[in-house]
Design a protein around this motif. Structure first.
Motif, PDB file in Angstrom:
ATOM      1  N   GLN A   1       0.605   3.651   2.094  1.00 18.26           N
ATOM      2  CA  GLN A   1       0.957   3.964   3.474  1.00 18.26           C
ATOM      3  C   GLN A   1       2.199   3.197   3.909  1.00 18.26           C
TER       4      GLN A   1
ATOM      5  N   GLU B   1      -6.078  -2.378   2.997  1.00 21.04           N
ATOM      6  CA  GLU B   1      -7.506  -2.684   2.896  1.00 21.04           C
ATOM      7  C   GLU B   1      -8.259  -1.695   2.011  1.00 21.04           C
ATOM      8  N   ASP B   2      -7.644  -0.573   1.702  1.00 24.20           N
ATOM      9  CA  ASP B   2      -8.333   0.471   0.948  1.00 24.20           C
ATOM     10  C   ASP B   2      -8.273   0.284  -0.568  1.00 24.20           C
ATOM     11  N   PHE B   3      -7.432  -0.645  -1.048  1.00 30.31           N
ATOM     12  CA  PHE B   3      -7.220  -0.791  -2.485  1.00 30.31           C
ATOM     13  C   PHE B   3      -7.170  -2.265  -2.879  1.00 30.31           C
TER      14      PHE B   3
ATOM     15  N   SER C   1       0.831  -1.207   0.000  1.00 31.54           N
ATOM     16  CA  SER C   1       0.000   0.000   0.000  1.00 31.54           C
ATOM     17  C   SER C   1       0.864   1.254   0.000  1.00 31.54           C
TER      18      SER C   1
ATOM     19  N   VAL D   1      -2.630   8.640  -3.900  1.00 32.30           N
ATOM     20  CA  VAL D   1      -3.730   8.635  -2.940  1.00 32.30           C
ATOM     21  C   VAL D   1      -3.264   7.778  -1.773  1.00 32.30           C
ATOM     22  N   THR D   2      -3.359   8.284  -0.572  1.00 28.04           N
ATOM     23  CA  THR D   2      -2.869   7.523   0.576  1.00 28.04           C
ATOM     24  C   THR D   2      -3.937   6.562   1.098  1.00 28.04           C
ATOM     25  N   GLY D   3      -3.473   5.548   1.791  1.00 28.54           N
ATOM     26  CA  GLY D   3      -4.374   4.562   2.358  1.00 28.54           C
ATOM     27  C   GLY D   3      -3.628   3.287   2.684  1.00 28.54           C
ATOM     28  N   SER D   4      -4.289   2.398   3.409  1.00 23.76           N
ATOM     29  CA  SER D   4      -3.682   1.140   3.814  1.00 23.76           C
ATOM     30  C   SER D   4      -4.054   0.027   2.832  1.00 23.76           C
TER      31      SER D   4
END
Length: 291
Positions: free
Chosen positions: A76, A126-128, A74, A121-124
């Motif tokens: 992050q 689980e977000d993608f 990810s 785009v930021t995120g962990s």
């Protein structure tokens, strides 16, 4: 060299560590500590959570010649690494994927996905989905890191030690006379063996000055119909391939269009790949015998 490996206890990560040790490097492996290894006292072990920022900063109290990151999924994760290892690493080798490419129906070259201009785009994790997580992680590394980064884009990795069971799925289904779902048997795919993946990682990290995105795949490709033919020969049974099946019968290799990597950049840089048509039939025979 002093080398840190994130994820080095199974599949090609384990083989990477074995090769680094054989070459005389000082190796530390950082994992969740859930998979035992047989490296004995030849490695130092650190138990971490890859998604925990403080764990990475603890590792970055030391300087590293090379960091291999096989478990970044990810943006992050990538941002934490960049913050932690700033001025602390000579080269960062990120294990990426064929999945960063959205294009299909031809050999894919590195320029077909440009992480240097991809919107972050930021995120962990689980977000993608898997592909987008890898795309965004590459974008973060190449746009924000102050240390040299190489992103190794692997296709599906196969080997005797493959814990995913993707090749076994096909052999099992053929042996049992069960349907296999493939939307396009004429699509072409490429692969790389776990041994060759480990060899490439050693080369790119410790023997090459290449940076940036790079494809790594065995020479040659197979049409999926040819692959199923190999399994038919090995098992002595016909494959039942259908376009539409139940979800649990869908092939892990089922693609609608040709999907493989052009490895010319790595070849030109000096790495010699094996031929897929030399090693894959032998692997299928071994898998069939062991099942």
């Amino acid at each position: 060299m002093k080398i840190l490996v994130f994820g080095g206890t199974r599949f090609f990560g384990k083989k990477l560590v074995m090769r680094l040790l054989a070459d005389g490097h000082d190796v530390t492996i950082a994992t969740r500590g859930k998979t035992a290894d047989d490296f004995g006292d030849s490695v130092r072990r650190v138990k971490i959570k890859r998604e925990a920022r403080e764990d990475l900063f603890c590792l970055a109290q030391e300087k590293w010649d090379v960091v291999y990151d096989n478990i970044c999924f990810s943006p992050q994760d990538a941002l934490y690494s960049i913050a932690a290892f700033r001025d602390k690493v000579g080269k960062y080798v990120y294990t990426s994927s064929l999945s960063v490419y959205r294009m299909r129906d031809r050999a894919l070259v590195e320029a077909d996905f440009d992480p240097f201009h991809y919107e972050i785009v930021t995120g962990s994790r689980e977000d993608f989905d898997y592909g987008e997580g890898k795309r965004l992680a590459e974008a973060v590394f190449f746009q924000k890191a102050n240390f040299p980064v190489v992103a190794v884009r692997f296709p599906i990795v196969l080997g005797e030690d493959d814990y995913t069971g993707r090749l076994e799925f096909h052999i099992n289904h053929v042996q049992a006379g069960e349907e296999i779902g493939m939307p396009n048997e004429e699509a072409e795919m490429g692969f790389i063996s776990s041994d060759e993946a480990a060899d490439f990682l050693v080369w790119i990290g410790t023997k090459s000055d290449v940076v940036g995105p790079i494809n790594a795949a065995s020479n040659s490709v197979y049409r999926l119909s040819e692959l199923m033919n190999l399994i038919e020969v090995a098992t002595g049974k016909p494959a039942i391939v259908e376009v539409n099946t139940e979800d649990n019968d869908d092939s892990p290799f089922g693609v609608e269009k040709t999907y493989y990597l052009d490895n010319a950049k790595a070849n030109e840089a000096g790495f010699e790949f094996r031929d897929l048509r030399e090693w894959l039939p032998k692997l299928i025979d071994k898998k069939n015998i062991s099942m």
